[in-house]
Design a protein around this motif. Structure first.
Motif, PDB file in Angstrom:
ATOM      1  N   PHE A 163     -30.037  39.220  70.463  1.00 31.74           N
ATOM      2  CA  PHE A 163     -30.365  41.066  70.091  1.00 31.74           C
ATOM      3  C   PHE A 163     -28.905  41.530  69.594  1.00 31.74           C
ATOM      4  O   PHE A 163     -28.122  41.255  70.063  1.00 31.74           O
ATOM      5  N   GLY A 164     -29.294  42.293  68.531  1.00 24.29           N
ATOM      6  CA  GLY A 164     -28.224  42.798  67.886  1.00 24.29           C
ATOM      7  C   GLY A 164     -28.052  44.422  68.056  1.00 24.29           C
ATOM      8  O   GLY A 164     -29.237  45.078  68.160  1.00 24.29           O
ATOM      9  N   GLU A 165     -26.936  44.627  68.356  1.00 22.40           N
ATOM     10  CA  GLU A 165     -26.809  46.012  68.453  1.00 22.40           C
ATOM     11  C   GLU A 165     -25.443  46.763  67.877  1.00 22.40           C
ATOM     12  O   GLU A 165     -24.410  46.029  67.336  1.00 22.40           O
ATOM     13  N   ASN A 166     -25.454  47.820  67.381  1.00 24.44           N
ATOM     14  CA  ASN A 166     -24.588  48.643  66.629  1.00 24.44           C
ATOM     15  C   ASN A 166     -23.662  49.507  67.217  1.00 24.44           C
ATOM     16  O   ASN A 166     -22.439  49.929  66.990  1.00 24.44           O
ATOM     17  N   TYR A 167     -24.091  50.020  68.417  1.00 22.17           N
ATOM     18  CA  TYR A 167     -23.387  51.161  69.340  1.00 22.17           C
ATOM     19  C   TYR A 167     -22.977  50.563  70.870  1.00 22.17           C
ATOM     20  O   TYR A 167     -23.978  50.046  71.599  1.00 22.17           O
ATOM     21  N   VAL A 168     -21.526  50.415  70.941  1.00 13.52           N
ATOM     22  CA  VAL A 168     -21.250  49.762  72.176  1.00 13.52           C
ATOM     23  C   VAL A 168     -21.831  50.519  73.450  1.00 13.52           C
ATOM     24  O   VAL A 168     -22.353  49.496  74.243  1.00 13.52           O
ATOM     25  N   GLN A 169     -21.770  51.860  73.421  1.00 12.58           N
ATOM     26  CA  GLN A 169     -22.170  52.325  74.936  1.00 12.58           C
ATOM     27  C   GLN A 169     -23.645  52.171  75.253  1.00 12.58           C
ATOM     28  O   GLN A 169     -24.112  51.850  76.133  1.00 12.58           O
ATOM     29  N   ASP A 170     -24.506  52.478  73.999  1.00  7.99           N
ATOM     30  CA  ASP A 170     -25.861  52.208  74.078  1.00  7.99           C
ATOM     31  C   ASP A 170     -26.370  50.707  74.673  1.00  7.99           C
ATOM     32  O   ASP A 170     -27.223  50.524  75.476  1.00  7.99           O
ATOM     33  N   ALA A 171     -25.372  49.679  73.888  1.00  6.75           N
ATOM     34  CA  ALA A 171     -25.724  48.203  74.316  1.00  6.75           C
ATOM     35  C   ALA A 171     -25.421  48.032  76.027  1.00  6.75           C
ATOM     36  O   ALA A 171     -26.001  47.466  76.626  1.00  6.75           O
ATOM     37  N   ARG A 172     -24.375  48.666  76.058  1.00  7.19           N
ATOM     38  CA  ARG A 172     -23.643  48.404  77.664  1.00  7.19           C
ATOM     39  C   ARG A 172     -24.927  49.076  78.477  1.00  7.19           C
ATOM     40  O   ARG A 172     -25.102  48.216  79.482  1.00  7.19           O
TER      41      ARG A 172
END
Length: 227
Positions: free
Chosen positions: A54-63
């Motif tokens: 899975f690819g994520e651009n936003y650190v807090q959203d991913a956390r």
């Protein structure tokens, strides 16, 4: 079959068809499902359908998603622009970073990667279309950074990533991907052991696969329109 499972099946079929058409071995192109802005429930559905990357651009959203899902099979790729103040969160909580473009960022990731984890897989982002609005290094600057990153103890330099300018013509789509592949081939001749070309999205994955992509990044065709 859920909408997400159906989307995954259709994208996987496109990847397989392109592999066959352009003489690539079956399974040589990995699908990275871009789950940025999507809720943890959507990632859970994709996991149930067999997707693990899975690819994520936003650190807090991913956390937030990582904490909601807990330990499991998901492998997390950070694919967005990375600022110095975010490396402390990215280094321990991601398996890959595709967007390294400065030695300072690479050094911070290496220093902040916990010793109990394997080296962090990284790609250098290259601005193949020379767009002022896009992140990434100019191609001429890539070899110097690549050799520096390869020497860092807690990073594993895997290859290169690009987000080229949109093009509708198939040959025009192939051109920047060819440039990235040729740049990687140059680095391999210089002694670097690279195996990853992170290139191609929903609109141009066939062109990317034709030019040697090993990982395509697809979001909307799997999860639907961005929230």
């Amino acid at each position: 079959m859920t909408q997400i499972a159906d989307g995954l099946a259709r994208v996987r079929a496109r990847i397989r068809a392109a592999e066959e058409q352009y003489g690539r071995p079956e399974g040589s192109v990995e699908l990275l499902a871009v789950s940025k802005t999507k809720p943890a429930a959507a990632v859970r559905e994709a996991l149930a359908a067999g997707q693990t990357a899975f690819g994520e651009n936003y650190v807090q959203d991913a956390r937030d998603k990582q904490e909601a899902l807990g330990p499991g099979d998901a492998r997390w790729h950070f694919i967005g622009p990375l600022q110095s103040n975010k490396t402390k969160l990215v280094a321990p909580h991601f398996d890959w970073v595709h967007s390294v473009e400065r030695e300072k960022i690479a050094r911070r990731l290496s220093e902040q990667r916990p010793s109990n984890l394997p080296p962090l897989n990284v790609c250098i982002q290259v601005n193949v279309s020379d767009e002022s609005s896009k992140s990434g290094l100019q191609p001429a600057a890539v070899p110097t950074l690549a050799h520096a990153v390869a020497d860092l103890p807690n990073l594993h330099l895997r290859g290169l990533m690009c987000i080229p300018a949109p093009a509708e013509d198939f040959d025009a789509q192939r051109a920047p991907f060819r440039q990235l592949r040729e740049l990687q081939e140059q680095l391999v001749r210089e002694g670097l052991r690279l195996d990853t070309l992170s290139m191609g999205m929903s609109v141009d994955l066939e062109a990317a696969i034709a030019e040697g992509s090993t990982m395509v990044r697809v979001g909307t065709d799997i999860f639907g329109a961005r929230d």
